[in-house]
Design a protein around this motif. Structure first.
Motif, mmCIF file in Angstrom:
data_model
loop_
_atom_site.group_PDB
_atom_site.id
_atom_site.type_symbol
_atom_site.label_atom_id
_atom_site.label_comp_id
_atom_site.label_asym_id
_atom_site.label_seq_id
_atom_site.Cartn_x
_atom_site.Cartn_y
_atom_site.Cartn_z
ATOM 1 N N VAL A 111 -52.118 23.631 -0.243
ATOM 2 C CA VAL A 111 -53.089 22.682 -0.205
ATOM 3 C C VAL A 111 -53.293 22.398 1.160
ATOM 4 O O VAL A 111 -52.601 21.499 1.599
ATOM 5 N N GLY A 112 -54.123 22.900 1.847
ATOM 6 C CA GLY A 112 -54.359 22.882 3.220
ATOM 7 C C GLY A 112 -53.137 23.138 3.883
ATOM 8 O O GLY A 112 -52.455 24.340 3.775
ATOM 9 N N CYS A 113 -52.557 22.307 4.674
ATOM 10 C CA CYS A 113 -51.210 22.524 5.681
ATOM 11 C C CYS A 113 -49.866 22.358 4.787
ATOM 12 O O CYS A 113 -48.830 22.530 5.196
ATOM 13 N N ARG A 114 -50.074 21.943 3.407
ATOM 14 C CA ARG A 114 -48.924 21.555 2.569
ATOM 15 C C ARG A 114 -48.751 22.502 1.515
ATOM 16 O O ARG A 114 -49.515 23.241 1.224
ATOM 17 N N THR A 115 -47.200 22.756 1.280
ATOM 18 C CA THR A 115 -47.055 23.539 -0.006
ATOM 19 C C THR A 115 -46.325 22.685 -1.189
ATOM 20 O O THR A 115 -45.473 21.862 -0.852
ATOM 21 N N THR A 171 -41.667 19.031 -5.396
ATOM 22 C CA THR A 171 -41.727 18.640 -3.879
ATOM 23 C C THR A 171 -43.061 18.780 -3.081
ATOM 24 O O THR A 171 -43.649 20.126 -3.641
ATOM 25 N N VAL A 172 -43.462 18.282 -2.173
ATOM 26 C CA VAL A 172 -44.344 18.665 -1.158
ATOM 27 C C VAL A 172 -43.767 18.691 0.075
ATOM 28 O O VAL A 172 -42.990 17.889 0.574
ATOM 29 N N SER A 173 -44.185 19.769 1.094
ATOM 30 C CA SER A 173 -43.768 20.160 2.063
ATOM 31 C C SER A 173 -43.946 18.919 3.266
ATOM 32 O O SER A 173 -44.882 18.263 2.820
ATOM 33 N N GLY A 174 -43.390 18.716 4.266
ATOM 34 C CA GLY A 174 -43.506 17.438 5.270
ATOM 35 C C GLY A 174 -43.035 16.359 4.499
ATOM 36 O O GLY A 174 -43.363 15.535 5.089
ATOM 37 N N ASP A 175 -41.879 16.349 3.648
ATOM 38 C CA ASP A 175 -41.471 15.145 3.073
ATOM 39 C C ASP A 175 -42.435 14.233 2.431
ATOM 40 O O ASP A 175 -42.239 13.018 2.648
ATOM 41 N N VAL A 176 -43.781 14.684 1.884
ATOM 42 C CA VAL A 176 -44.670 13.829 1.367
ATOM 43 C C VAL A 176 -44.121 13.475 -0.012
ATOM 44 O O VAL A 176 -43.602 14.244 -0.864
ATOM 45 N N ARG A 177 -44.445 12.185 -0.334
ATOM 46 C CA ARG A 177 -43.708 11.829 -1.697
ATOM 47 C C ARG A 177 -44.997 11.256 -2.583
ATOM 48 O O ARG A 177 -45.888 10.601 -2.113
ATOM 49 N N LEU A 178 -44.829 11.767 -3.753
ATOM 50 C CA LEU A 178 -45.881 11.500 -4.894
ATOM 51 C C LEU A 178 -45.643 10.556 -5.983
ATOM 52 O O LEU A 178 -44.358 10.652 -6.252
ATOM 53 N N GLU A 192 -54.907 16.179 2.255
ATOM 54 C CA GLU A 192 -55.876 16.688 2.958
ATOM 55 C C GLU A 192 -55.856 16.201 4.532
ATOM 56 O O GLU A 192 -55.275 15.320 5.032
ATOM 57 N N SER A 193 -56.225 17.218 5.075
ATOM 58 C CA SER A 193 -56.164 17.127 6.744
ATOM 59 C C SER A 193 -57.115 16.153 7.156
ATOM 60 O O SER A 193 -56.967 15.311 7.909
ATOM 61 N N ASP A 194 -58.301 16.139 6.203
ATOM 62 C CA ASP A 194 -59.464 15.177 6.608
ATOM 63 C C ASP A 194 -59.572 14.389 5.363
ATOM 64 O O ASP A 194 -60.727 15.037 4.485
ATOM 65 N N PRO A 195 -59.009 13.346 4.984
ATOM 66 C CA PRO A 195 -59.282 12.775 3.636
ATOM 67 C C PRO A 195 -60.659 12.438 3.307
ATOM 68 O O PRO A 195 -61.049 12.288 2.203
ATOM 69 N N PHE A 255 -59.970 21.608 -7.819
ATOM 70 C CA PHE A 255 -59.200 21.922 -6.871
ATOM 71 C C PHE A 255 -59.550 23.367 -6.351
ATOM 72 O O PHE A 255 -59.739 24.617 -7.088
ATOM 73 N N THR A 256 -59.958 23.434 -4.922
ATOM 74 C CA THR A 256 -60.660 24.738 -4.340
ATOM 75 C C THR A 256 -59.463 25.148 -3.390
ATOM 76 O O THR A 256 -59.077 24.597 -2.511
ATOM 77 N N PRO A 257 -58.686 26.298 -3.661
ATOM 78 C CA PRO A 257 -57.556 26.949 -2.991
ATOM 79 C C PRO A 257 -57.935 26.980 -1.510
ATOM 80 O O PRO A 257 -59.171 27.219 -1.200
#
Length: 222
Positions: free
Chosen positions: A131-135, A142-149, A201-204, A220-222
């Motif tokens: 999803v953008g720069c995140r995996t 889990t989300v890369s970059g230690d993003v918590r959901l 998102e890179s630009d919310p 969701f648009t890949p």
């Protein structure tokens, strides 16, 4: 060969869609009203239905209900109506996506390919999705970059990511994430979607992947 049933009461559009689909190696059956559409579906056993909502005998939403009584075949609805309620009703009845008339044939073909891929029993569901720069790892949550959901954000995100390209109606998302008693609480969706965009998102303010279809739902648009 993928079988497509096209239902529309405009003869020129039927011919144009048949020509374009056959050229792309689809097997095509045609119907110009709701009653013949239901008969054709039972006889032709299509892999996908393209269905106009404005039919002369039976409303397209009722045709969706009729099909969903016995089949899970993907349905892409066509609508020339300006309002959104008919599209919402069709999605809530079980349609998988919609295209507004007049439409670009390449857009319709892309939607057909997308819903056909999702319906394929042989297509493996990826565990990791960009999803953008995140995996996003759906298995490990889990989300890369230690993003918590939050758990609610995860349920919303997973519903979207497991249906790439598909419009998820507001009613469907509210029902699956919060429950049937919350189908009118659309403000929940705006609040949580804003949170997801801030995290992913890179630009919310200009989302590229978690897309709002105004008055309809999310995609969701890949």
């Amino acid at each position: 060969m993928t079988r497509v049933l096209v239902v529309d009461d405009e003869p020129q559009l039927l011919r144009a869609l048949r020509i374009n689909l056959v050229a792309r190696r689809y097997e095509v059956a045609l119907a110009d009203d709701g009653a013949s559409a239901l008969r054709q579906a039972a006889q032709f056993h299509p892999d996908l239905v393209v269905l106009d909502l404005g039919l002369p005998d039976i409303d397209g939403v009722e045709v969706v209900h009729g099909l969903r009584g016995w089949t899970t075949v993907p349905i892409v609805v066509l609508s020339g109506r300006a309002g959104s309620q008919d599209k919402i009703d069709a999605l809530d009845a079980g349609a998988d996506d919609y295209v507004t008339k007049p439409f670009d044939i390449e857009e319709l073909l892309a939607r057909i390919r997308a819903v056909t891929r999702r319906a394929s029993p042989h297509e493996a569901q990826p565990a990791r999705i960009r999803v953008g720069c995140r995996t996003v790892d759906l298995a490990a949550k889990t989300v890369s970059g230690d993003v918590r959901l939050t758990p609610t954000e995860w349920r919303m995100l997973e519903l979207l990511l497991r249906n790439p390209g598909k419009l998820i109606s507001q009613r469907q998302m509210l029902t699956e994430v919060w429950g049937a008693d919350y189908v009118k609480e659309t403000h929940y969706l705006r609040q949580y979607m804003a949170q997801l965009r801030r995290k992913l998102e890179s630009d919310p303010a200009r989302p590229a992947h978690l897309i709002t279809e105004p008055g309809m739902g999310y995609r969701f648009t890949p």
